[in-house]
Design a protein around this motif. Structure first.
Motif, PDB file in Angstrom:
ATOM      1  N   PRO A 126       5.558  -9.606  -2.519  1.00  0.00           N
ATOM      2  CA  PRO A 126       4.160  -9.553  -2.069  1.00  0.00           C
ATOM      3  C   PRO A 126       3.727  -8.152  -1.642  1.00  0.00           C
ATOM      4  CG  PRO A 126       5.271 -11.443  -1.115  1.00  0.00           C
ATOM      5  CD  PRO A 126       6.334 -10.610  -1.750  1.00  0.00           C
ATOM      6  N   LEU A 127       4.638  -7.415  -0.992  1.00  0.00           N
ATOM      7  CA  LEU A 127       4.295  -6.056  -0.590  1.00  0.00           C
ATOM      8  C   LEU A 127       4.010  -5.172  -1.804  1.00  0.00           C
ATOM      9  CD1 LEU A 127       6.771  -5.294   2.345  1.00  0.00           C
ATOM     10  CD2 LEU A 127       4.287  -5.021   2.422  1.00  0.00           C
ATOM     11  N   LEU A 128       4.844  -5.300  -2.819  1.00  0.00           N
ATOM     12  CA  LEU A 128       4.658  -4.484  -4.013  1.00  0.00           C
ATOM     13  C   LEU A 128       3.388  -4.865  -4.767  1.00  0.00           C
ATOM     14  CD1 LEU A 128       8.347  -4.375  -5.286  1.00  0.00           C
ATOM     15  CD2 LEU A 128       7.074  -2.544  -4.159  1.00  0.00           C
ATOM     16  N   LEU A 129       3.000  -6.157  -4.697  1.00  0.00           N
ATOM     17  CA  LEU A 129       1.799  -6.611  -5.395  1.00  0.00           C
ATOM     18  C   LEU A 129       0.522  -6.260  -4.644  1.00  0.00           C
ATOM     19  CD1 LEU A 129       2.949 -10.131  -6.677  1.00  0.00           C
ATOM     20  CD2 LEU A 129       2.657  -8.042  -8.024  1.00  0.00           C
ATOM     21  N   THR A 130       0.550  -6.416  -3.322  1.00  0.00           N
ATOM     22  CA  THR A 130      -0.675  -6.196  -2.543  1.00  0.00           C
ATOM     23  C   THR A 130      -0.829  -4.760  -2.073  1.00  0.00           C
ATOM     24  OG1 THR A 130       0.417  -6.864  -0.476  1.00  0.00           O
ATOM     25  CG2 THR A 130      -0.708  -8.589  -1.736  1.00  0.00           C
ATOM     26  N   GLY A 131       0.266  -3.980  -2.056  1.00  0.00           N
ATOM     27  CA  GLY A 131       0.169  -2.593  -1.615  1.00  0.00           C
ATOM     28  C   GLY A 131      -0.850  -1.791  -2.408  1.00  0.00           C
ATOM     29  N   PRO A 132      -0.801  -1.817  -3.757  1.00  0.00           N
ATOM     30  CA  PRO A 132      -1.821  -1.084  -4.520  1.00  0.00           C
ATOM     31  C   PRO A 132      -3.242  -1.595  -4.280  1.00  0.00           C
ATOM     32  CG  PRO A 132       0.094  -1.549  -5.897  1.00  0.00           C
ATOM     33  CD  PRO A 132       0.287  -2.316  -4.617  1.00  0.00           C
ATOM     34  N   VAL A 133      -3.378  -2.903  -4.063  1.00  0.00           N
ATOM     35  CA  VAL A 133      -4.701  -3.453  -3.756  1.00  0.00           C
ATOM     36  C   VAL A 133      -5.190  -2.906  -2.418  1.00  0.00           C
ATOM     37  CG1 VAL A 133      -6.024  -5.559  -3.311  1.00  0.00           C
ATOM     38  CG2 VAL A 133      -4.243  -5.546  -5.071  1.00  0.00           C
ATOM     39  N   GLY A 134      -4.296  -2.908  -1.425  1.00  0.00           N
ATOM     40  CA  GLY A 134      -4.649  -2.348  -0.118  1.00  0.00           C
ATOM     41  C   GLY A 134      -5.009  -0.878  -0.216  1.00  0.00           C
ATOM     42  N   GLY A 135      -4.299  -0.139  -1.065  1.00  0.00           N
ATOM     43  CA  GLY A 135      -4.607   1.269  -1.238  1.00  0.00           C
ATOM     44  C   GLY A 135      -5.980   1.494  -1.848  1.00  0.00           C
ATOM     45  N   ALA A 136      -6.314   0.717  -2.876  1.00  0.00           N
ATOM     46  CA  ALA A 136      -7.627   0.845  -3.504  1.00  0.00           C
ATOM     47  C   ALA A 136      -8.739   0.468  -2.521  1.00  0.00           C
ATOM     48  CB  ALA A 136      -7.693  -0.029  -4.753  1.00  0.00           C
ATOM     49  N   LEU A 137      -8.522  -0.589  -1.751  1.00  0.00           N
ATOM     50  CA  LEU A 137      -9.528  -0.983  -0.755  1.00  0.00           C
ATOM     51  C   LEU A 137      -9.696   0.075   0.322  1.00  0.00           C
ATOM     52  CD1 LEU A 137      -8.676  -4.783  -0.295  1.00  0.00           C
ATOM     53  CD2 LEU A 137     -10.733  -3.811  -1.345  1.00  0.00           C
ATOM     54  N   ALA A 138      -8.595   0.713   0.706  1.00  0.00           N
ATOM     55  CA  ALA A 138      -8.662   1.740   1.743  1.00  0.00           C
ATOM     56  C   ALA A 138      -9.469   2.954   1.293  1.00  0.00           C
ATOM     57  CB  ALA A 138      -7.256   2.178   2.142  1.00  0.00           C
ATOM     58  N   ASP A 139      -9.612   3.134  -0.009  1.00  0.00           N
ATOM     59  CA  ASP A 139     -10.434   4.227  -0.538  1.00  0.00           C
ATOM     60  C   ASP A 139     -11.844   3.777  -0.889  1.00  0.00           C
ATOM     61  OD1 ASP A 139      -8.436   6.101  -0.284  1.00  0.00           O
ATOM     62  OD2 ASP A 139      -7.707   5.882  -2.338  1.00  0.00           O
ATOM     63  N   ALA A 140     -12.166   2.509  -0.582  1.00  0.00           N
ATOM     64  CA  ALA A 140     -13.481   1.988  -0.966  1.00  0.00           C
ATOM     65  C   ALA A 140     -14.282   1.455   0.221  1.00  0.00           C
ATOM     66  CB  ALA A 140     -13.326   0.876  -2.002  1.00  0.00           C
ATOM     67  N   VAL A 141     -13.622   0.982   1.277  1.00  0.00           N
ATOM     68  CA  VAL A 141     -14.320   0.348   2.394  1.00  0.00           C
ATOM     69  C   VAL A 141     -13.911   1.028   3.699  1.00  0.00           C
ATOM     70  CG1 VAL A 141     -14.353  -1.864   1.171  1.00  0.00           C
ATOM     71  CG2 VAL A 141     -12.515  -1.391   2.785  1.00  0.00           C
ATOM     72  N   ASP A 142     -14.570   0.634   4.783  1.00  0.00           N
ATOM     73  CA  ASP A 142     -14.222   1.135   6.110  1.00  0.00           C
ATOM     74  C   ASP A 142     -12.768   0.747   6.437  1.00  0.00           C
ATOM     75  OD1 ASP A 142     -13.866   1.398   8.920  1.00  0.00           O
ATOM     76  OD2 ASP A 142     -16.028   1.264   9.219  1.00  0.00           O
ATOM     77  N   ARG A 143     -11.943   1.735   6.677  1.00  0.00           N
ATOM     78  CA  ARG A 143     -10.521   1.464   6.905  1.00  0.00           C
ATOM     79  C   ARG A 143     -10.273   0.701   8.201  1.00  0.00           C
ATOM     80  NH1 ARG A 143      -8.928   7.511   4.755  1.00  0.00           N
ATOM     81  NH2 ARG A 143      -9.188   7.011   2.537  1.00  0.00           N
ATOM     82  N   ARG A 144     -11.127   0.899   9.190  1.00  0.00           N
ATOM     83  CA  ARG A 144     -10.987   0.112  10.423  1.00  0.00           C
ATOM     84  C   ARG A 144     -11.182  -1.364  10.129  1.00  0.00           C
ATOM     85  NH1 ARG A 144     -15.326   0.808  15.203  1.00  0.00           N
ATOM     86  NH2 ARG A 144     -16.647   0.100  13.481  1.00  0.00           N
ATOM     87  N   LEU A 145     -12.182  -1.709   9.333  1.00  0.00           N
ATOM     88  CA  LEU A 145     -12.423  -3.107   8.975  1.00  0.00           C
ATOM     89  C   LEU A 145     -11.240  -3.675   8.205  1.00  0.00           C
ATOM     90  CD1 LEU A 145     -14.261  -5.589   8.715  1.00  0.00           C
ATOM     91  CD2 LEU A 145     -15.254  -4.525   6.659  1.00  0.00           C
TER      92      LEU A 145
END
Length: 404
Positions: free
Chosen positions: A61-80
């Motif tokens: 799960p970490l390997l699958l969701t890590g890239p998703v989390g990375g893309a989101l961190a470059d697109a939305v408010d990181r605090r949220l």
């Protein structure tokens, strides 16, 4: 006055202090949960196959969701994003408490919850990694990342010990309760974080983030150095075999092996003030990674338990120095618009390298012997790191900005 001790100035910044407290609580709870899950899985199955499978339930799960989390961190408010990921982990922690209290535990349910907990980490960790460089002046970023590394080492030492004691006095419920409590603390501390939108605020990750990993020789070389060290020389899977061959299988020695690695890392963290003032970060990472390989080879050759523990302390110190400097280097060498995705790649490297390194070590040991796998792997890692140093001038000469 400047000393070699850890630089505490970043903790004077309220937002970073809150992030550090939250990250420390988060790490402590995760380490405690590892013990609780292992114990409950063993109680349910009495099978080392199932306890070993927990690594897959966490890593995939970490390997699958890590890239998703990375893309989101470059697109939305990181605090949220951090809040939502931490809230998900809190819900999972409460579910773990509930299934243990009600006696409703099943292996499938337990593994499913472990996978969800890991998925939450994969979504939130990339954004968390960007906090020091967003919350601190550039000159204090190295010290901030060093403080983060120290909190991780303390969590590794204290989290399992605290959970083990509580579980011995009660049941795995206590370990899950500790996870829930610390995750709640991590969520509450986000109140003191400022809004952290990415530059541009388009709601989409700027193009080129993944390609930056290949375009930047500094980041590419830093990751290659870490992968060489862990893929070729990660020793933990061979600890039980070496302990059985040389020290009679004493469980106290096995535990001491793990503690020695963590102790070396903690010492480096506590005296990181001098380390983080060295501006040639690329050279420091390369030297530390090479020293790690030699120390692992020394562990494979050690005849006495004290010699083995000494080599592991050196290895832990070298690993901590390499990881600490890599974190500083990668964050400062990456544009903010790409930091989420690069941080997710760093998370994947940090997970996949040791897991595959353990697999490599086990396979080589099965074909030859534990000492051969350790010595050969350690020396090979040092040679490959040396090759990276010779070939990658940008990494070798990378210099951090001057400190205030």
């Amino acid at each position: 006055m400047r000393t070699g001790l850890i630089d505490l100035r970043p903790l004077r910044v309220p937002a970073f202090r809150a992030a550090w407290i939250g990250g420390t609580a988060h790490g402590f709870g995760q380490q405690a949960a590892t013990v609780a899950v292992l114990q409950q899985t063993w109680d349910l199955t009495r099978s080392p196959l199932w306890t070993g499978a927990l690594g897959v339930a966490t890593a995939v799960p970490l390997l699958l969701t890590g890239p998703v989390g990375g893309a989101l961190a470059d697109a939305v408010d990181r605090r949220l994003l951090i809040r939502l990921a931490t809230a998900l982990q809190l819900v999972v922690a409460l579910a773990l408490v509930t299934q243990a209290v009600l006696g409703a535990a099943r292996v499938a349910l337990l593994f499913g919850l472990v996978a969800l907990l890991a998925a939450g980490a994969g979504l939130g960790v990339p954004a968390r990694r960007t906090l020091p460089v967003r919350l601190l002046p550039a000159a204090q970023v190295p010290a901030g990342i060093a403080l983060t590394a120290v909190s991780f080492q303390v969590s590794m030492l204290a989290g399992p010990a605290a959970a083990g004691t509580l579980i011995a006095l009660w049941t795995p419920v206590a370990g899950y309760g500790l996870l829930a409590g610390t995750t709640l603390v991590a969520l509450l501390t986000t109140v003191w974080l400022p809004a952290l939108p990415v530059a541009g605020g388009t709601g989409r990750a700027p193009a080129g983030g993944w390609g930056f990993l290949l375009r930047s020789p500094v980041v590419r070389g830093s990751f290659a150095t870490d992968l060489a060290a862990t893929l070729l020389a990660f020793p933990v899977a061979l600890f039980p075999l070496v302990n059985e061959l040389r020290y009679g299988g004493d469980p106290r020695v096995l535990g001491a092996f793990l503690s020695a690695l963590a102790a070396g890392g903690l010492v480096v963290g506590l005296f990181s003030g001098g380390l983080t003032r060295i501006r040639r970060a690329g050279t420091v990472q390369l030297v530390a990674a090479g020293a790690w390989g030699l120390a692992v080879a020394g562990f494979g050759l050690a005849g006495s338990v004290w010699g083995a523990l000494g080599c592991l302390v050196v290895a832990g110190a070298a690993d901590s120095a390499s990881v600490m400097v890599r974190g500083v280097l990668v964050q400062l060498a990456t544009p903010d618009a790409f930091r989420g995705r690069v941080s997710s790649a760093e998370t994947v490297v940090g997970i996949a390298g040791p897991e595959l390194g353990n697999l490599r070590g086990g396979l080589v040991a099965a074909l030859t012997s534990g000492p051969v796998a350790l010595v050969g792997g350690g020396l090979a890692a040092s040679v490959v790191v040396g090759w990276v140093a010779l070939r990658n001038r940008a990494l070798r000469e990378y210099t951090l900005p001057p400190r205030a």
